[in-house]
Design an enzyme around this catalytic site. Sequence first.
Site, PDB file in Angstrom:
ATOM      1  N   GLY A  93       1.698   2.534   3.381  1.00  6.82           N
ATOM      2  CA  GLY A  93       2.800   1.671   3.794  1.00  6.82           C
ATOM      3  C   GLY A  93       2.323   0.311   4.257  1.00  6.82           C
ATOM      4  O   GLY A  93       2.821  -0.735   3.813  1.00  6.82           O
TER       5      GLY A  93
ATOM      6  N   ASN B 249      -0.618  -1.098   3.669  1.00  8.96           N
ATOM      7  CA  ASN B 249      -1.241  -1.812   2.552  1.00  8.96           C
ATOM      8  C   ASN B 249      -0.191  -2.505   1.694  1.00  8.96           C
ATOM      9  O   ASN B 249      -0.352  -3.674   1.298  1.00  8.96           O
ATOM     10  CB  ASN B 249      -2.033  -0.842   1.669  1.00  8.96           C
TER      11      ASN B 249
ATOM     12  N   GLY C 175      -3.671   4.161 -15.068  1.00  9.82           N
ATOM     13  CA  GLY C 175      -5.017   3.653 -14.897  1.00  9.82           C
ATOM     14  C   GLY C 175      -5.293   2.431 -15.753  1.00  9.82           C
ATOM     15  O   GLY C 175      -4.486   1.502 -15.822  1.00  9.82           O
TER      16      GLY C 175
ATOM     17  N   GLY D  89      -2.683   0.865 -18.103  1.00 11.98           N
ATOM     18  CA  GLY D  89      -1.516   0.123 -17.647  1.00 11.98           C
ATOM     19  C   GLY D  89      -0.428   1.007 -17.085  1.00 11.98           C
ATOM     20  O   GLY D  89      -0.652   1.766 -16.147  1.00 11.98           O
TER      21      GLY D  89
ATOM     22  N   ASP E 194     -13.777  -0.764  -7.422  1.00 18.57           N
ATOM     23  CA  ASP E 194     -13.270   0.277  -6.528  1.00 18.57           C
ATOM     24  C   ASP E 194     -11.785   0.449  -6.826  1.00 18.57           C
ATOM     25  O   ASP E 194     -11.004  -0.491  -6.677  1.00 18.57           O
ATOM     26  CB  ASP E 194     -13.492  -0.145  -5.074  1.00 18.57           C
TER      27      ASP E 194
ATOM     28  N   GLY F 166      -2.925   1.449  -6.621  1.00 22.14           N
ATOM     29  CA  GLY F 166      -1.506   1.802  -6.619  1.00 22.14           C
ATOM     30  C   GLY F 166      -0.724   1.020  -5.587  1.00 22.14           C
ATOM     31  O   GLY F 166       0.428   0.627  -5.824  1.00 22.14           O
ATOM     32  N   ASP F 167      -1.338   0.779  -4.434  1.00 21.49           N
ATOM     33  CA  ASP F 167      -0.663  -0.003  -3.397  1.00 21.49           C
ATOM     34  C   ASP F 167      -0.438  -1.439  -3.865  1.00 21.49           C
ATOM     35  O   ASP F 167       0.633  -2.023  -3.661  1.00 21.49           O
ATOM     36  CB  ASP F 167      -1.489  -0.007  -2.108  1.00 21.49           C
TER      37      ASP F 167
END
Length: 319
Positions: free
Chosen positions: A54, A56, A235, A238, A259, A264-265
């Site tokens: 949240g 992030n 990933g 796309g 990394d 996703g964030d």
Amino acid sequence: MSTDAEGDDVVSSGGRVTVVGSYNAGFVIDVDEIPVPGETVLGSDFAEGPGGKGSNQAIGVARLGANASFVGCVGDDHYGDEAFDLWAREDVDVEAVERIDDVATGAGFVIVDENGENAIAVAPGANAELHADHVADAHEQIRNADVVLCQLEIGDEAVGRAVELASDAGVPTVLNPAPARELPATILESVDYLTPNVTEARLLAGHEPDADVPNETVGHELLELGVGCVVMTVGEDGALIITEDDLERIPAPVVDVVDTTGAGDAFNAGFAVALTAGLDVTAATRFGCRTGAHCVTAREVIPGLPTREDLEGIPRPDR
């Protein structure tokens, strides 16, 4: 509010995103290979810093130029102090963040291998104290938003109240179902955009995480649970946009991966900001893929969350 001539970038926003979710103190260890159960490995580096999906995503929203409000809970400890210092620096509105006495701030432990892949464990701490009543107290932040964005490092009660309030106010909702778990139909029916990765999508649809089921099939199974649209991140390939009538593949920019933690964030922050700027789901997904691509080029999440200027170095993916 406008887009560029190609329609896949956000030139200006000024929109409002209210993020209902978690804050965690983050602890990262670099290893050659992620250990299997029962195995101990020596790491090459250790870092400590802020995290939580949240928080992030709220920081990601603010860095992209939108107005970010965060609804959540932290402990009354030094990790909570660090959280408020961070949000002040990042210009995130935290009027609806509550400090909980005698409860630790949430914590996340990340192991990153030499290829940038990761394994994560999270101890909820104060995040578990975010209940429906607290979310209801943030009704102004939710009703005045252009988009409400949630994740699953908080309980069903809080997520359900957030999407219900947003839906009642006509505010579009984005649910990033991470970490994935079974959800009540009443929650999913109030979700306009569901943004799982391929593993989360399978778990949410009732499959094993590595089930040999086509992504399109899984997406339609999720639509049958009541969500309006599935935007599945895949990933380096796309994202897939899956609706009742269409399947669209959005390629990811090609970058050097350092990394993958937080990709996703970054994607969800970019996706939400693009929606506030009036972009359609295709253009919003393209923008999210670019923000996610920037994140994987940096070590740790917060350094990887891009500003608009940072995105100038990220190529637009081929159509």
